[in-house]
Design a protein around this motif. Structure first.
Motif, PDB file in Angstrom:
ATOM      1  N   GLY A  22      -5.815  -0.923   1.762  1.00 36.53           N
ATOM      2  CA  GLY A  22      -6.159  -1.951   0.781  1.00 36.53           C
ATOM      3  C   GLY A  22      -5.298  -1.988  -0.448  1.00 36.53           C
ATOM      4  O   GLY A  22      -4.766  -3.032  -0.807  1.00 36.53           O
ATOM      5  N   MET A  23      -5.116  -0.870  -1.152  1.00 39.98           N
ATOM      6  CA  MET A  23      -4.367  -0.846  -2.404  1.00 39.98           C
ATOM      7  C   MET A  23      -3.330   0.279  -2.370  1.00 39.98           C
ATOM      8  O   MET A  23      -3.464   1.261  -1.646  1.00 39.98           O
ATOM      9  CB  MET A  23      -5.300  -0.653  -3.593  1.00 39.98           C
ATOM     10  N   THR A  78      -0.920  -0.957  -9.762  1.00 38.78           N
ATOM     11  CA  THR A  78      -1.739  -0.917  -8.551  1.00 38.78           C
ATOM     12  C   THR A  78      -1.726  -2.301  -7.922  1.00 38.78           C
ATOM     13  O   THR A  78      -2.116  -3.284  -8.572  1.00 38.78           O
ATOM     14  CB  THR A  78      -3.178  -0.481  -8.872  1.00 38.78           C
ATOM     15  N   VAL A  79      -1.256  -2.399  -6.678  1.00 38.71           N
ATOM     16  CA  VAL A  79      -1.046  -3.692  -6.035  1.00 38.71           C
ATOM     17  C   VAL A  79      -1.698  -3.684  -4.658  1.00 38.71           C
ATOM     18  O   VAL A  79      -1.932  -2.623  -4.061  1.00 38.71           O
ATOM     19  CB  VAL A  79       0.462  -3.999  -5.896  1.00 38.71           C
ATOM     20  N   PRO A  80      -2.016  -4.866  -4.110  1.00 37.45           N
ATOM     21  CA  PRO A  80      -2.641  -4.941  -2.779  1.00 37.45           C
ATOM     22  C   PRO A  80      -1.631  -4.708  -1.662  1.00 37.45           C
ATOM     23  O   PRO A  80      -0.437  -4.962  -1.813  1.00 37.45           O
ATOM     24  CB  PRO A  80      -3.195  -6.364  -2.742  1.00 37.45           C
ATOM     25  N   GLU A 123       0.150  -8.125   1.348  1.00 34.41           N
ATOM     26  CA  GLU A 123       0.322  -9.428   0.712  1.00 34.41           C
ATOM     27  C   GLU A 123       1.713  -9.525   0.097  1.00 34.41           C
ATOM     28  O   GLU A 123       2.282  -8.515  -0.339  1.00 34.41           O
ATOM     29  CB  GLU A 123      -0.727  -9.643  -0.390  1.00 34.41           C
TER      30      GLU A 123
END
Length: 690
Positions: A211-212, A228-230, A233
């Motif tokens: 997820g992250m 902190t990024v997904p 995507e």
């Protein structure tokens, strides 16, 4: 020994078959006419045609040849992940044991590593080369021991036997990687562009880490920033390059426990920052011979936007001509020196003196412009020491030299100072001198340096060219207005164009002209590390940190004043960090994540179509070592827990003997006997009828 019947006709085959056709026609006529001996005639013709076909018995002495199985073992970088190396060794040992148990079968083992220049795993290239070295008629099968990540599918060989894959790796493996898209080779300074980042997870990703992800971004050697990024995507990242020259953007993911490797968690983008157009404001005082040289020099470069502010009619000149008849429009001094001054990259004062045209507030704007990062070059003439000198304006706060009001008018040759021989602006300029040295200049203003770096000097070691940093900006003072003599080629001239080019680039903060720099160039895996310094001390060894964290130090040798070099061969491709004192530099040899680490999860999917064409199979070695069986050609050659090879039954003919089936006179007697017998039978039949 084997025997076979062969035919070697006494006449060409075409003539032979024409004769057979004529014989069949004549035999058909005999049958139609009711000749009772037609069958004897047919036998006679058959004997004649058999004799013409010349049947012979061929005997061959054959030596059977062993079948060959080729095992191609992948030893590329991705095979070193996890326990794949030991899996490959166990798989090869199992194949060797299985082949040893087969009759009349040999095993050829071929190993390959990483391809040159980041070509990846060239498994099929190694297979094609191995196949080319063996007789095709003896090839019974081939086995690839690999993780399936191969990069040369387009040159797959045409195999006459099954091809199998024993897949290394674990089904439970998972990995996270960073992908950078839309990275340009160069970008314009001050203009924003966008990079596309994507973080992908492959394999069986644990729920706890999905997820992250934590993404760290750094530009050159600046302090990194973490976000902190997904995962999964596309991330649009706006970028504006901070300086000209090569800009190194580093992206990295924090390693996560359990992932297969962190070699693909980093990416480096190298973008060359270029200026769209260099905007220069040339402020000229009284006309002189060098003014046109400055203007022509700046106008000759298509990438320079030049605004030339000059005073053609000083205020003290009163000749009664109305101002409205001297010019059509007023010069936009406020717009240039107040509203748009920050848009200029360089301001040049060429023999300018204060005559009340530019108010002191404009000069204060120029001072603020320099402190904020602007650049000013002063080409001084006799007016620099006069009462109306620009030194007597607020500009004196940033000028590095004070005039003594003395003007030296005598011939002299400019010389580099000891510092100038090391400074990147003037280093090596003496090598560009014509035969006999630089041409002379004939005037300079005597100045007393307050601060800055003196890189050129005139007679009696007086400062000629002084460079200085003022907060974020830079200032240079050339205490002579005779540099144009070099451009005109007087007494051989001198490197005026190169000097002014370097001077402008230093003032514009181009990285290659900084006084203290650590740079590197790469040719393949050979890195040339260059250290430039104006300090008269040995900078010491350079510290090199490899992608795997290994630290190496390398001594540097002084090649020329202020220039130190070392040549170092890197063991692997990837991202290297160079450090020496307070300077640091990031260098990417090849991509930061080599091709071998773009996709690391073991998979037979890339090879599936090729394997299917040969009736072979893909089996995970993790599930057990397969048996090797013999199967007929064209049959499916794999199943649960087994793979198959096709016996070729190849041989080498050692001797050939050919003997006629019957002697020629026997064929003649048989054909004559049958012909006479047919004649006798038909003659008796005719006599009875009579």
């Amino acid at each position: 020994m084997t025997q076979s019947l062969i035919f070697d006709p006494l006449i060409p085959w075409a003539v032979f078959w024409i004769a057979v056709g004529l014989g069949v026609v004549s035999l058909s006529i005999a049958v139609w006419r009711g000749l009772v001996g037609w069958w004897l005639r047919g036998l006679a013709m058959a004997v004649i045609f058999a004799a013409l076909a010349n049947p012979s018995l061929q005997e061959e002495d054959r030596q059977p040849q062993t079948d060959i199985v080729i095992a191609v073992v992948d030893e590329s970088a991705s095979q070193k992940l996890g326990d794949r190396t030991s899996q490959a060794a166990q798989a090869l040992a199992a194949v060797e044991a299985e082949v040893a148990g087969l009759e009349n079968t040999e095993l050829r083992v071929v190993r390959f590593g990483d391809g040159a220049e980041n070509a990846g795993s060239l498994a099929l290239t190694a297979l094609a080369e191995a196949v080319a070295e063996e007789p095709r008629a003896r090839l019974a099968g081939a086995i690839l021991i690999t993780d399936g990540r191969v990069h040369d599918l387009e040159i797959a060989p045409n195999l006459p036997a099954p091809l199998h894959v024993l897949l290394t790796g674990r089904e439970a493996d998972w990995d996270r990687r960073l992908i950078v898209r839309n990275a340009p080779a160069f970008a314009i300074l001050g203009e924003e562009f966008r990079l596309t980042l994507r973080i992908e997870d492959e394999g069986r990703v644990p729920t706890a880490v999905a997820g992250m992800a934590e993404l760290t971004i750094a530009v050159d050697s600046d302090a990194p920033q973490t976000y902190t990024v997904p995962v999964g995507e596309d991330l649009e990242l706006p970028v504006t390059l901070p300086h000209g020259g090569m800009n190194v953007l580093q992206f990295s993911l924090s390693p996560v426990e359990g992932e297969l490797t962190d070699r693909n968690n980093a990416a480096v983008v190298q973008i060359n920052g270029v200026r769209d157009r260099l905007r220069v404001l040339l402020v000229s005082g009284e006309p002189h011979a060098g003014e046109r040289v400055w203007r022509n020099l700046l106008k000759s470069d298509a990438s320079v936007d030049l605004v030339h502010f000059t005073i053609l009619r000083p205020p003290e000149k009163q000749d009664g001509i109305p101002v409205s008849e001297l010019s059509l429009i007023a010069f936009p001094t406020r717009e240039l020196f107040v509203e748009k001054i920050d848009e200029f990259d360089l301001i040049v004062f060429d023999r300018y003196r204060m005559r009340g045209i530019l108010p002191m507030s404009y000069m204060e704007n120029i001072v603020n412009y320099v402190r904020g990062g602007g650049t000013v070059l002063v080409a001084a003439g006799p007016e620099y020491g006069a009462v109306d000198s620009i030194w007597r304006s607020p500009l004196a706060e940033i000028l590095p030299a004070d005039p003594t009001a003395r003007v030296i008018e005598q011939g002299f040759k400019p010389e580099l100072t000891e510092l100038g021989r090391r400074h990147p602006v003037t280093e090596g300029l003496d090598a560009l001198a014509p035969e006999g040295g630089w041409g002379r200049w004939f005037r300079m203003v005597d100045v007393t340096p307050r601060e800055g770096q003196i890189v050129m000097e005139g007679p009696d070691n007086r400062p000629l060219l002084i460079l200085n940093r003022v907060e974020e900006g830079r200032v240079a003072v050339l205490s002579s207005d005779h540099a144009w003599l070099w451009g005109r080629g007087y007494e051989g001239g001198g490197p005026q164009l190169e000097l002014l080019r370097r001077l402008a680039h230093w003032m514009l903060k181009e990285p290659e002209l900084e006084e203290e720099t650590l740079t590197a160039t790469a040719n393949g895996q050979v890195m040339t590390i260059i250290r430039r310094s104006i300090a008269d001390v040995d900078p010491g060894d350079v510290r090199i940190t490899a992608p795997d964290g290994t630290v190496t130090t390398s001594p540097m040798e002084e090649k020329s004043p202020g220039r130190f070099e070392t040549v170092w061969e890197a063991p692997d491709l990837g991202l290297y960090r160079l450090e020496q004192g307070e300077l640091s530099r990031v260098v990417a040899l090849g991509p930061s994540a080599p091709r071998e680490f773009e996709q690391t999860i073991a998979s037979g999917e890339p090879l599936a179509d090729l394997i299917a064409q040969t009736n072979g199979g893909i089996l995970r070695f993790e599930e057990g070592s397969p048996d090797i069986r013999a199967v007929r050609e064209g049959r499916q050659a794999f199943g649960r827990g087994w793979i198959g090879i096709t016996p070729r039954e190849a041989y080498v003919t050692q001797d050939v003997r050919i003997a006629a089936l019957l002697p020629g006179w026997v064929w003649l007697v048989l054909s004559a006997f049958l012909s006479v017998l047919a004649w006798l039978v038909e003659g008796r039949r005719s006599a009875r009828r009579a």
